[in-house]
Every structure is written in C-alpha cells, then in structure tokens.
Design a protein around this motif. Structure first.
Motif: not given
Length: 328
Positions: A30-31, A39-42, A65-66, A73-74
């Motif tokens: 999961f990138i 928020g996106t990491d959570q 995480n990117k 970057e992701a």
C-alpha cells in the motif's frame, strides 16, 4: 460440430473459475500518498488493520509512505509500476488534480481507479473568540477589508486553497491565503490566533474545538454530518449547519479517500481488490475509524468512480484556468 461445441464449453467452464480465483501471491504494498501520521497514512493503515483482523487476504499488506510533492511521489511511483498487481496507491483527489497545476512525471490516466471508500468533509473554522458567527459574517468582512482576513490551509494550489478560491468566486470576498505544511499545522496556527480561519476537515481541528480554541461556522456539504455525539458541552457535529443553510451558494466540497492500481493490472486483479475494499468498508473496524475521524462513508467503484473523477477534473480545470494555475 457437437464435439467442437462441447470442447469450447468445457474450456470456458475451466477458464471462468481460474479468473475468479485470482488472489495475491505475495505481500501487497500500500503506497500512501502522504507522510507518516497524516490522513492518507491513517486511511491506509486502517484498511491494513481491517484486512488483517478479518483475515480478508491470503497475504500480508505492507504500508509505505511516499508523501513528497503533496503525494506526487506516490503517484509517480505507482505509474512506474505498470502491470504490478501487488501494488495499490492510496490518496485523495490529488491523483487527478496535481497534474492540472504542476508538471509531473505522470498523468492521471497512468493509474487504474479501484475505489473510493469515504469522503472528508470540509468545515470553515475561525478563532474561538472571533466576531464571525456565520459564513455570511466572514464573507462580508472579506468584502469590507479585501485581503485582510488570513485563511490558513495545507499546501498551495491544493484542496484548501481551492475551496477558499471557490468561496471568493461565489461571493466577491477576498481573503489572504497562507499555506502550511499540513492541516494539523493550520489548526495549531488558528488556535494560536496567528490566522483568522481555515477549512480543515473535522479530525484536524476537533482537538482545538474541544479545547475551546476554535469554533466551526459551517460544513461544505449538502447535508449536516450525521454524528450527534456531543463534542463540546453544547454541540455535536450534527449541530454544525451547512454553508448553504447560511446562504453560501457553493456546491458541496468533499475530498475522497481513493485507491488506485498501476495501469495494465489484469481485470481479475482489479475485481479482486474491488471486492476486498468493499468488504473492508463493511467491517466494524473501518466503520469505527470513519466515526472517529468524522468522515462520511461513500463507496464508489467502476463507472461511478470514473464519472466522479471526470466531473471533478472538468470543474477543477475551469477553476484552475480562471485562477491562472492550469499548466499547459
């Protein structure tokens, strides 16, 4: 002829289960198009946790995480992983909006839409002791003193500034937009009275609201948020009026939480991940996450998701062109 027909039917019968039985054979990456703790990491880690707890995948999920370049970057990494069915890219509407305002090493079409699982609401917040009690009060001040009211937000030419520009375009008010590294930083700046307002989602400002350091004016939605649990002694999320209720004629503004795959991924893999994410969205763990972050559940996939993207791209393109942000 009968022998040929029988052979063809047997071939189809054997092929169909083979397609239906696709599943990952190694850990899925999961990138997350955002930094650790954001928020996106959570979002990515909540999906990961639900998959693990409910045993929804035959292999593990690993989150990386990117977050550089507001998530670009992701997306660049995902676009460079064409055909890799063991990678998913988790982000927001940035996937299709970033290429409109910045020259990047990918196009939105370089990724395959899988699903949206939820949308973030946007609330207009002001200082706790602010003289503004409605969005109309704030707009009128923005007309009377153009450029004096300071609006903070996450990044420039991003979702927060885009919303501020829509409010300005609809009302004729003029605000001073100040970009910060994140919505959380904008919340801290508001609590410290260094800015006059922001457009954070509920989770980013709830701590300051609960502590009496900020107050909500309205939510940019077609309807009030559903949660009636009291956040302060007197108010719940449901007690916050919509901005339309207060007279602001701006369409609902929400940020989708999205999942994409690289281009060229087999259709059976797309179908498997779509089914997986639908199962995730129905788990108690994911529903609790949405409640805790005051996000709104909304599952979109297939043509509905693609249509949503196309509509938002067209609307954003027009706004970015008017603002001079659109890249050629």
């Amino acid at each position: 002829m009968k022998l040929f027909a029988t052979t063809a039917l047997v071939t189809l019968a054997l092929a169909a289960p083979a397609m239906a039985q696709w599943a990952p054979t190694k850990p899925v990456e999961f990138i997350a198009a955002g930094g650790a703790g954001g928020g996106t990491d959570q979002f990515a880690r909540q999906i990961q946790a639900a998959i693990a707890k409910e045993n929804l995948s035959p292999t593990n999920v690993v989150v990386s995480n990117k977050g550089g370049g507001s998530g670009a970057e992701a997306f660049i990494y995902g676009a460079g992983s064409k055909g890799d069915e063991h990678k998913l890219i988790l982000g927001t509407s940035n996937e299709w909006q970033l290429p409109l305002v910045t020259r990047l090493g990918y196009k939105s079409e370089d990724l395959t839409p899988i699903a949206t699982l939820a949308v973030d609401e946007f609330v207009v917040w002001v200082q706790a002791n602010s003289p503004y009690n409605t969005i109309t009060d704030l707009v009128e001040a923005g007309k009377a003193t153009p450029g004096k009211i300071r609006f903070g937000g996450s990044q420039s030419k991003d979702v927060d500034q885009t919303l501020v520009r829509r409010i300005e375009a609809a009302t004729g008010a003029k605000f001073l937009y100040i970009p910060f590294k994140s919505g959380s930083e904008a919340a801290v700046q508001l609590a410290g009275n260094h800015i006059d307002g922001n457009t954070n989602n509920p989770a980013e400002n709830v701590g300051q609201w609960r502590a009496g350091q900020a107050k909500p004016l309205c939510v940019m939605s077609d309807q009030r948020m559903a949660d009636t649990t009291k956040v302060t002694d007197t108010m719940s999320w449901n007690d916050i009026p919509t901005c339309r209720e207060q007279g602001l004629q701006v369409d609902a503004y929400q940020m989708p939480r999205t999942v994409f795959a690289p281009a060229g991924v087999p259709t059976e893999a797309v179908a498997w991940y779509t089914d997986l994410l639908k199962k995730v969205s129905d788990t108690p763990e994911f529903k609790a996450y949405l409640k805790n972050t005051s996000q709104t559940a909304r599952f979109m996939t297939g043509d509905e998701f693609k249509s949503y993207i196309a509509t938002d791209v067209e609307r954003s393109r027009k706004q970015f062109e008017a603002d001079g942000w659109l890249v050629n």
